[in-house]
Enzyme design. Structure first.
Site, PDB file in Angstrom:
ATOM      1  N   ARG A  25      34.351  35.844 -45.508  1.00 22.11           N
ATOM      2  CA  ARG A  25      33.916  36.422 -46.795  1.00 22.11           C
ATOM      3  C   ARG A  25      35.025  36.227 -47.809  1.00 22.11           C
ATOM      4  O   ARG A  25      36.140  36.680 -47.601  1.00 22.11           O
ATOM      5  CB  ARG A  25      33.583  37.913 -46.663  1.00 22.11           C
ATOM      6  N   GLU A  54      40.876  37.806 -52.084  1.00 23.25           N
ATOM      7  CA  GLU A  54      41.347  37.419 -50.749  1.00 23.25           C
ATOM      8  C   GLU A  54      40.212  36.740 -50.008  1.00 23.25           C
ATOM      9  O   GLU A  54      39.058  36.768 -50.444  1.00 23.25           O
ATOM     10  CB  GLU A  54      41.809  38.641 -49.943  1.00 23.25           C
ATOM     11  N   ASN A  79      38.555  36.750 -46.141  1.00 19.98           N
ATOM     12  CA  ASN A  79      38.551  37.431 -44.841  1.00 19.98           C
ATOM     13  C   ASN A  79      38.045  36.474 -43.777  1.00 19.98           C
ATOM     14  O   ASN A  79      36.976  35.883 -43.940  1.00 19.98           O
ATOM     15  CB  ASN A  79      37.618  38.649 -44.892  1.00 19.98           C
ATOM     16  N   SER A  96      32.947  42.429 -43.237  1.00 20.65           N
ATOM     17  CA  SER A  96      31.892  43.419 -43.021  1.00 20.65           C
ATOM     18  C   SER A  96      30.919  43.526 -44.187  1.00 20.65           C
ATOM     19  O   SER A  96      31.064  42.861 -45.201  1.00 20.65           O
ATOM     20  CB  SER A  96      32.520  44.772 -42.724  1.00 20.65           C
ATOM     21  N   LYS A 154      47.360  36.970 -45.740  1.00 17.29           N
ATOM     22  CA  LYS A 154      47.683  36.913 -47.174  1.00 17.29           C
ATOM     23  C   LYS A 154      48.761  35.861 -47.440  1.00 17.29           C
ATOM     24  O   LYS A 154      48.774  35.209 -48.473  1.00 17.29           O
ATOM     25  CB  LYS A 154      48.156  38.291 -47.651  1.00 17.29           C
ATOM     26  N   LYS A 188      51.355  42.846 -51.846  1.00 17.58           N
ATOM     27  CA  LYS A 188      50.499  42.954 -50.650  1.00 17.58           C
ATOM     28  C   LYS A 188      51.248  42.638 -49.356  1.00 17.58           C
ATOM     29  O   LYS A 188      51.905  41.606 -49.263  1.00 17.58           O
ATOM     30  CB  LYS A 188      49.334  41.953 -50.742  1.00 17.58           C
ATOM     31  N   GLU A 207      44.939  44.074 -43.321  1.00 18.53           N
ATOM     32  CA  GLU A 207      43.538  44.032 -43.735  1.00 18.53           C
ATOM     33  C   GLU A 207      43.001  45.447 -43.728  1.00 18.53           C
ATOM     34  O   GLU A 207      43.593  46.335 -43.130  1.00 18.53           O
ATOM     35  CB  GLU A 207      42.709  43.211 -42.740  1.00 18.53           C
ATOM     36  N   GLY A 208      41.867  45.623 -44.379  1.00 21.15           N
ATOM     37  CA  GLY A 208      41.162  46.892 -44.224  1.00 21.15           C
ATOM     38  C   GLY A 208      41.390  47.879 -45.351  1.00 21.15           C
ATOM     39  O   GLY A 208      40.871  48.990 -45.318  1.00 21.15           O
ATOM     40  N   ARG A 246      30.627  45.238 -54.206  1.00 27.07           N
ATOM     41  CA  ARG A 246      31.233  46.518 -53.899  1.00 27.07           C
ATOM     42  C   ARG A 246      31.830  47.003 -55.205  1.00 27.07           C
ATOM     43  O   ARG A 246      32.540  46.255 -55.875  1.00 27.07           O
ATOM     44  CB  ARG A 246      32.331  46.236 -52.891  1.00 27.07           C
TER      45      ARG A 246
HETATM   46  N1  ADP Z   1      45.084  40.589 -57.579  1.00 27.45           N
HETATM   47  C1  ADP Z   1      44.369  41.711 -57.647  1.00 27.45           C
HETATM   48  N2  ADP Z   1      43.989  42.220 -58.839  1.00 27.45           N
HETATM   49  C2  ADP Z   1      43.283  43.368 -58.914  1.00 27.45           C
HETATM   50  N3  ADP Z   1      42.905  44.093 -57.851  1.00 27.45           N
HETATM   51  C3  ADP Z   1      43.232  43.630 -56.628  1.00 27.45           C
HETATM   52  C4  ADP Z   1      43.978  42.426 -56.464  1.00 27.45           C
HETATM   53  N4  ADP Z   1      44.174  42.225 -55.156  1.00 27.45           N
HETATM   54  C5  ADP Z   1      43.582  43.257 -54.528  1.00 27.45           C
HETATM   55  N5  ADP Z   1      43.020  44.105 -55.394  1.00 27.45           N
HETATM   56  C6  ADP Z   1      42.268  45.338 -55.070  1.00 27.45           C
HETATM   57  O1  ADP Z   1      42.743  45.818 -53.824  1.00 27.45           O
HETATM   58  C7  ADP Z   1      41.712  45.760 -52.828  1.00 27.45           C
HETATM   59  C8  ADP Z   1      42.313  45.424 -51.479  1.00 27.45           C
HETATM   60  O2  ADP Z   1      43.020  44.198 -51.551  1.00 27.45           O
HETATM   61  P1  ADP Z   1      42.719  43.004 -50.574  1.00 27.45           P
HETATM   62  O3  ADP Z   1      43.574  41.870 -50.945  1.00 27.45           O
HETATM   63  O4  ADP Z   1      41.257  42.745 -50.554  1.00 27.45           O
HETATM   64  O5  ADP Z   1      43.228  43.576 -49.197  1.00 27.45           O
HETATM   65  P2  ADP Z   1      42.464  44.149 -47.904  1.00 27.45           P
HETATM   66  O6  ADP Z   1      42.694  43.106 -46.886  1.00 27.45           O
HETATM   67  O7  ADP Z   1      43.164  45.420 -47.622  1.00 27.45           O
HETATM   68  O8  ADP Z   1      41.023  44.314 -48.243  1.00 27.45           O
HETATM   69  C9  ADP Z   1      40.711  44.760 -53.355  1.00 27.45           C
HETATM   70  O9  ADP Z   1      39.441  45.014 -52.843  1.00 27.45           O
HETATM   71  C10 ADP Z   1      40.795  44.997 -54.859  1.00 27.45           C
HETATM   72  O10 ADP Z   1      40.028  46.131 -55.236  1.00 27.45           O
HETATM   73 MG    MG Z   2      39.747  43.108 -49.213  1.00 21.69          MG
END
Ligand code: ADP
Ligand code: MG
Length: 480
Positions: free
Chosen positions: A129, A146, A148, A153, A310, A368, A372-373, A455
């Site tokens: 995803r 990102e 996945n 999910s 990441k 970051k 994950e999660g 979402r």
């Molecule tokens: N570059 C970004 N700009 C704005 N919001 C972000 C960014 N990266 C992550 N986020 C916010 O943080 C959440 C979690 O980050 P993500 O990279 O998806 O990590 P995880 O693996 O924990 O899901 C994302 O769903 C988004 O809402």
């Molecule tokens: Mg995410």
């Protein structure tokens, strides 16, 4: 501060109070009755469900960007497949990270051991995803948050969101607008991948194993897959086991078959194993290693899991890196455009420059770790403190990313125990596009785009994890 643009809503939000209360009550029951539901964390019982938090009406999303993200998915699938099979790239990219991040090091260790021992199965299944936010400063073009590669999910529940919101739109007298709400085939498409992998394994009695957490709050999303597989293929059994149970009950047969009690496992679908807390002891790591050595087709295999870190995402966004994995210049350009700035924090000249940049203008960034999660990132003004607490080498466990700033939409967020009538709130939406790819290093059997999820979170929240309780499920209303 510049004003954040607000996307036009699907219908005027001046809904009369009585009507709003009625339609909300109906929508909640629709959700529970159709499995758009989860187990309560606060009052957990395996015998009951709450509806999953949802947005009452579909949130606006630019059609052009939705289509663009969908059309890119097969290229992204192939990219991840190629990355996963590039041992040299994974090894050099993760070299500094594994020195300081124990979890990534443990995963990498499993990978190295399997490489040394020989893979029991050449095929891997990717149920991916790719997540996006529209970036308002670039004409709302989608930027990848990102990708996945493990436990991607909400394919199951998301498939119910368009029908749920269509019901609401019809109740409110706007059935004519349903044409702007795209159909979603996530459930059937993702399960199609698992069924295909089961066929490739070619052992009629073998089962599909779902590796699960000790407690599954997001149970519907997993049962949808299980029930759909059984409905389509009455002869395929799904087993659910935790890593701990696989350790206790599992063993390898003479031809590296994964045997669980009396069953041979054809396909392993990991819905757990992506967080340190899923591994209580060495037993769970041993179970993971045994599965990776087995003949079963893994979703994901360990190299796919590592390709989804990441750190790898950050490396792929460096100039000219995509050329290593994609030959068509048009495709390279298209994928390159969805990347936003991603920076290494390794102890190198470039890494130290990104460190200084983050201290200077933290509000431009997200920090970051390799997790994950949800709930692990550090945002804006909190970044300098977090960075200063780390040693130079520890920074290699993290990456820095430009903050993507999405436009706002307005709507009603409906949560268990929420206010009645609900209030109009400012929201932002994250689009996920699913993809399925099945193949070995030089032979891809299938590669397709597999539906979507939307979402949505309050515009003031940094993160919108639905399972974490911050976000709500939604589906897009496409704006021309
Ligand atoms: N570059 C970004 N700009 C704005 N919001 C972000 C960014 N990266 C992550 N986020 C916010 O943080 C959440 C979690 O980050 P993500 O990279 O998806 O990590 P995880 O693996 O924990 O899901 C994302 O769903 C988004 O809402
Ligand atoms: Mg995410």
């Amino acid at each position: 501060m510049s004003e954040t643009p607000v996307l036009e809503p699907c219908i005027p939000l001046s809904i009369e109070e009585r009507t709003l209360i009625d339609v909300t009550e109906k929508a909640k029951d629709w959700a529970i009755m159709h499995g758009a539901a989860m187990r309560s964390k606060a009052n957990f019982s395996p015998d009951s469900l709450n509806f999953a938090p949802f947005i009452l009406m579909p949130s606006s999303f630019p059609r052009k960007e939705f289509e663009k993200a969908k059309n890119l998915q097969t290229i992204i699938n192939q990219l991840m497949h190629n990355v996963a099979h590039d041992e040299e790239f994974l090894t050099t990219t993760l070299a500094e990270t594994v020195k300081v991040d124990e979890f990534t090091a443990n995963l990498f260790n499993v990978y190295k051991k399997v490489l040394a021992n020989g893979f029991g199965q050449a095929y891997s299944l990717g149920l991916l995803r790719s997540d996006y936010l529209a970036h308002m400063f670039e004409d709302n073009s989608v930027k990848q948050v990102e990708i996945n590669t493990i436990a991607s999910s909400f394919g199951g529940i998301s498939t119910q969101m368009m029908p749920l919101q269509s019901f609401v739109m019809s109740e409110l007298g706007h059935a004519d607008k349903i044409k702007n709400m795209p159909e979603n085939t996530a459930l059937s498409s993702l399960c199609g991948g698992m069924i295909k992998a089961w066929e490739v394994y070619a052992e009629p009695k073998a089962v599909i194993l779902f590796v699960i957490e000790d407690v599954s709050y997001n149970i519907c999303d997993q049962r949808f897959h299980e029930f759909y597989i059984r409905e389509q293929r009455p002869n395929i059994k799904v087993l659910r086991r935790t890593l701990t149970e696989v350790h206790k009950e599992g063993k390898l047969g003479p031809n590296k078959e994964l045997l669980l009690c009396e069953y041979e496992v054809a396909v392993i679908y990991f819905r757990a194993g992506y967080e340190p807390r899923h591994y209580h002891s060495q037993d769970e790591w041993d179970a993971r290693y045994m599965m990776e050595c087995s003949r079963a087709i893994k979703c994901p295999s360990i190299h796919y899991h590592l390709a989804g870190t990441k750190k790898v995402q950050q490396a792929l966004a460096q100039p000219a890196m995509l050329e290593r994995f994609i030959s068509d210049p048009e495709k390279i350009k298209a994928v390159g455009q969805i990347f936003t700035g991603l920076y290494s924090l390794d102890d190198s000249e470039a890494g130290n420059a990104s460190y200084e940049m983050a201290l200077k203008e933290p509000e431009r960034f997200v920090l970051k770790p390799q997790r994950e999660g949800g709930g692990n990132n550090v945002y804006g003004v909190d970044i300098p403190d977090a960075l200063r607490k780390m040693s130079r080498v520890e920074r290699a466990a993290w990456i820095l990313m430009d903050l993507i700033q999405p436009p706002i939409s307005k709507g009603y967020m409906i949560r268990p125990g929420g206010k009645s009538p609900p209030e109009v709130v400012d929201l932002v939406s994250e689009l996920g596009i699913f993809g399925v790819i099945l193949g070995d290093v030089d032979n891809v059997i299938c590669n397709y785009q597999a539906g979507h999820m939307l979402r949505t979170k309050l515009s003031t929240a940094n993160e919108g994890g639905v399972a974490a309780g911050l976000g709500a499920l939604d589906s897009p209303y496409l704006l021309d």
